[in-house]
Design a protein around this motif. Structure first.
Motif, PDB file in Angstrom:
ATOM      1  N   SER A 233       6.622  16.737 -11.362  1.00  0.00           N
ATOM      2  CA  SER A 233       5.356  17.323 -11.805  1.00  0.00           C
ATOM      3  C   SER A 233       5.012  18.560 -10.980  1.00  0.00           C
ATOM      4  CB  SER A 233       4.218  16.300 -11.678  1.00  0.00           C
ATOM      5  OG  SER A 233       4.422  15.191 -12.528  1.00  0.00           O
ATOM      6  N   CYS A 234       5.127  18.441  -9.660  1.00  0.00           N
ATOM      7  CA  CYS A 234       4.815  19.574  -8.778  1.00  0.00           C
ATOM      8  C   CYS A 234       5.785  20.724  -9.009  1.00  0.00           C
ATOM      9  CB  CYS A 234       4.846  19.128  -7.322  1.00  0.00           C
ATOM     10  SG  CYS A 234       3.473  18.039  -6.884  1.00  0.00           S
ATOM     11  N   ASP A 235       7.037  20.403  -9.222  1.00  0.00           N
ATOM     12  CA  ASP A 235       8.033  21.440  -9.470  1.00  0.00           C
ATOM     13  C   ASP A 235       7.720  22.187 -10.769  1.00  0.00           C
ATOM     14  OD1 ASP A 235      10.476  22.641  -8.441  1.00  0.00           O
ATOM     15  OD2 ASP A 235      11.466  21.819 -10.226  1.00  0.00           O
ATOM     16  N   MET A 236       7.249  21.457 -11.793  1.00  0.00           N
ATOM     17  CA  MET A 236       6.891  22.086 -13.061  1.00  0.00           C
ATOM     18  C   MET A 236       5.694  23.022 -12.891  1.00  0.00           C
ATOM     19  SD  MET A 236       7.442  18.819 -15.637  1.00  0.00           S
ATOM     20  CE  MET A 236       6.783  19.645 -17.107  1.00  0.00           C
ATOM     21  N   VAL A 237       4.735  22.638 -12.050  1.00  0.00           N
ATOM     22  CA  VAL A 237       3.577  23.490 -11.791  1.00  0.00           C
ATOM     23  C   VAL A 237       4.010  24.764 -11.073  1.00  0.00           C
ATOM     24  CG1 VAL A 237       1.480  23.686 -10.385  1.00  0.00           C
ATOM     25  CG2 VAL A 237       1.838  21.673 -11.821  1.00  0.00           C
ATOM     26  N   LYS A 238       4.824  24.619 -10.049  1.00  0.00           N
ATOM     27  CA  LYS A 238       5.288  25.796  -9.300  1.00  0.00           C
ATOM     28  C   LYS A 238       6.104  26.728 -10.200  1.00  0.00           C
ATOM     29  CE  LYS A 238       6.763  25.156  -5.081  1.00  0.00           C
ATOM     30  NZ  LYS A 238       7.520  24.592  -3.922  1.00  0.00           N
ATOM     31  N   GLU A 239       6.914  26.131 -11.069  1.00  0.00           N
ATOM     32  CA  GLU A 239       7.719  26.925 -11.999  1.00  0.00           C
ATOM     33  C   GLU A 239       6.835  27.684 -12.987  1.00  0.00           C
ATOM     34  OE1 GLU A 239      10.474  25.626 -15.643  1.00  0.00           O
ATOM     35  OE2 GLU A 239      11.318  25.037 -13.716  1.00  0.00           O
ATOM     36  N   LYS A 240       5.786  27.028 -13.479  1.00  0.00           N
ATOM     37  CA  LYS A 240       4.883  27.678 -14.439  1.00  0.00           C
ATOM     38  C   LYS A 240       4.123  28.825 -13.763  1.00  0.00           C
ATOM     39  CE  LYS A 240       4.267  26.344 -18.120  1.00  0.00           C
ATOM     40  NZ  LYS A 240       4.898  26.724 -19.424  1.00  0.00           N
ATOM     41  N   ILE A 241       3.675  28.614 -12.535  1.00  0.00           N
ATOM     42  CA  ILE A 241       2.974  29.670 -11.796  1.00  0.00           C
ATOM     43  C   ILE A 241       3.882  30.875 -11.617  1.00  0.00           C
ATOM     44  CG2 ILE A 241       2.022  30.277  -9.533  1.00  0.00           C
ATOM     45  CD1 ILE A 241       0.949  27.394  -9.371  1.00  0.00           C
ATOM     46  N   ARG A 242       5.145  30.600 -11.296  1.00  0.00           N
ATOM     47  CA  ARG A 242       6.102  31.695 -11.065  1.00  0.00           C
ATOM     48  C   ARG A 242       6.469  32.395 -12.363  1.00  0.00           C
ATOM     49  NH1 ARG A 242      10.103  28.794  -9.431  1.00  0.00           N
ATOM     50  NH2 ARG A 242      11.178  28.808 -11.450  1.00  0.00           N
ATOM     51  N   ASP A 243       6.862  31.627 -13.373  1.00  0.00           N
ATOM     52  CA  ASP A 243       7.368  32.234 -14.611  1.00  0.00           C
ATOM     53  C   ASP A 243       6.280  32.958 -15.396  1.00  0.00           C
ATOM     54  OD1 ASP A 243       9.781  31.190 -13.889  1.00  0.00           O
ATOM     55  OD2 ASP A 243       9.827  29.604 -15.408  1.00  0.00           O
ATOM     56  N   CYS A 244       5.060  32.456 -15.330  1.00  0.00           N
ATOM     57  CA  CYS A 244       3.962  33.087 -16.071  1.00  0.00           C
ATOM     58  C   CYS A 244       3.192  34.079 -15.213  1.00  0.00           C
ATOM     59  CB  CYS A 244       3.015  32.020 -16.610  1.00  0.00           C
ATOM     60  SG  CYS A 244       3.764  30.949 -17.868  1.00  0.00           S
ATOM     61  N   MET A 260      -1.600  16.068  -6.446  1.00  0.00           N
ATOM     62  CA  MET A 260      -0.596  15.551  -7.371  1.00  0.00           C
ATOM     63  C   MET A 260       0.438  14.688  -6.634  1.00  0.00           C
ATOM     64  SD  MET A 260      -0.075  18.927  -9.774  1.00  0.00           S
ATOM     65  CE  MET A 260       1.178  18.150 -10.806  1.00  0.00           C
ATOM     66  N   LEU A 261       0.895  15.169  -5.471  1.00  0.00           N
ATOM     67  CA  LEU A 261       1.906  14.429  -4.710  1.00  0.00           C
ATOM     68  C   LEU A 261       1.365  13.124  -4.138  1.00  0.00           C
ATOM     69  CD1 LEU A 261       3.825  17.152  -2.659  1.00  0.00           C
ATOM     70  CD2 LEU A 261       4.780  15.657  -4.414  1.00  0.00           C
ATOM     71  N   SER A 262       0.068  13.064  -3.876  1.00  0.00           N
ATOM     72  CA  SER A 262      -0.501  11.888  -3.203  1.00  0.00           C
ATOM     73  C   SER A 262      -1.218  10.940  -4.163  1.00  0.00           C
ATOM     74  CB  SER A 262      -1.483  12.341  -2.119  1.00  0.00           C
ATOM     75  OG  SER A 262      -2.592  13.025  -2.678  1.00  0.00           O
TER      76      SER A 262
END
Length: 307
Positions: A233-244, A260-262
């Motif tokens: 989930s966190c990786d998808m958020v970081k990817e969306k922030i970067r790609d968009c 999210m992680l906790s």
């Protein structure tokens, strides 16, 4: 061939003979106290899940090897209760036969959310529109204006076994957690509600990759076993922030990733969180998620026979 109403899993709550059909969702070889092998099944239909066991005199392993998971079988056997008067029902299987595709109606076996999908989706979009923080609003829009993402998100399950384990379960669980968070913010207005609501909406998006599922069965994917949905989930958020190319202050991104992680609670619980919740928003999301999962899990158990 349609299943009779009395033969759906939710109605298998008395000792009797049955001859009806189920999906064999899982199978396991086990050894009884007498040293003999037996086969344990997880059977499902659109109303729930029940455990079944077969005790062959010999050749248990050969029988086991011939069973195709995720297929629909006619089961001959007895609904039994053990211990007596416990409310714990299971099936003792005498024989089974795989059914051909033209012998059953697939709708009898597809487990789906009973809630109105349009109402659930509308709650998410109303929440996104109400968020004032532009960075969090843009992140949510990047996800929920992505048709590929939303098609998967609206139909995905939320778990394999414990709660919301049916098509549409992830959307249902997400909105229920969001509603609990909204009540929490009424009690604790000091909480950053934009941050909490964003975390509630995105906290389980990694389950899109953590589960393999089709119309009748759910399993944990290789990625889910190796990485777990919290990390994904966190990786998808970081990817969306970067790609968009979403502009987001580093501290805000860290706060969001932390909750999210906790969200599975303290590390010592052993529920998968790599870090303890350390902010009011993180504590709130953890308890909202846990409350919804536990209550829904019990309600689902009451709606189906115990096994």
């Amino acid at each position: 061939m349609f299943k009779k109403e009395e033969d759906f899993i939710e109605n298998l709550n008395q000792i009797r003979r049955i001859k009806t059909s189920f999906v064999i969702a899982d199978k396991t070889i086990k050894t009884a106290r007498n040293g003999k092998d037996y086969i344990e099944f997880s059977l499902t239909d659109k109303t729930g899940q029940i455990t079944a066991r077969m005790f062959p005199n010999q050749g248990a392993n050969d029988i086991y090897q011939g069973i195709e998971k995720k297929s629909i079988y006619t089961i001959n056997g007895t609904v039994d209760e053990f211990p007596r008067n416990s409310g714990n029902f299971s099936i003792k299987v005498d024989s089974f036969q795989k059914m051909a595709k033209d012998e059953y109606d697939l709708d009898d076996y597809i487990r789906t959310s009973h809630k109105d999908q349009d109402e659930l989706v509308n709650e998410i979009f109303l929440t996104i529109n109400e968020i004032k923080n532009p960075h969090l609003k843009n992140l949510l829009k990047a996800f929920f204006c992505d048709e590929t993402f939303t098609d998967e998100f609206y139909n995905a399950p939320s778990a394999k076994i414990y709660h919301h384990n049916y098509l549409g379960g992830l959307l249902e669980h997400t909105v229920e957690v969001l509603m609990i968070c909204k009540k929490t913010c009424e009690i604790f207005p000091e909480i950053d509600q934009d941050l909490l609501y964003t975390g509630a909406i995105l906290h389980d998006i990694g389950k899109l990759k953590a589960y393999d599922y089709d119309l009748v069965t759910i399993d944990i994917s290789s990625e889910g076993r190796l990485l777990d949905h919290l990390f994904i989930s966190c990786d998808m958020v970081k990817e969306k922030i970067r790609d968009c190319k979403i502009e987001m202050p580093e501290d805000l991104q860290t706060q969001l990733l932390h909750i999210m992680l906790s969200h599975h609670g303290d590390v010592q619980n052993g529920w998968g969180s790599p870090v303890n919740p350390q902010t009011p928003e993180a504590v709130a999301l953890h308890h909202a998620d846990n409350l919804d999962a536990k209550v829904r899990g019990i309600l689902q158990t009451k709606q189906s026979p115990k096994n």
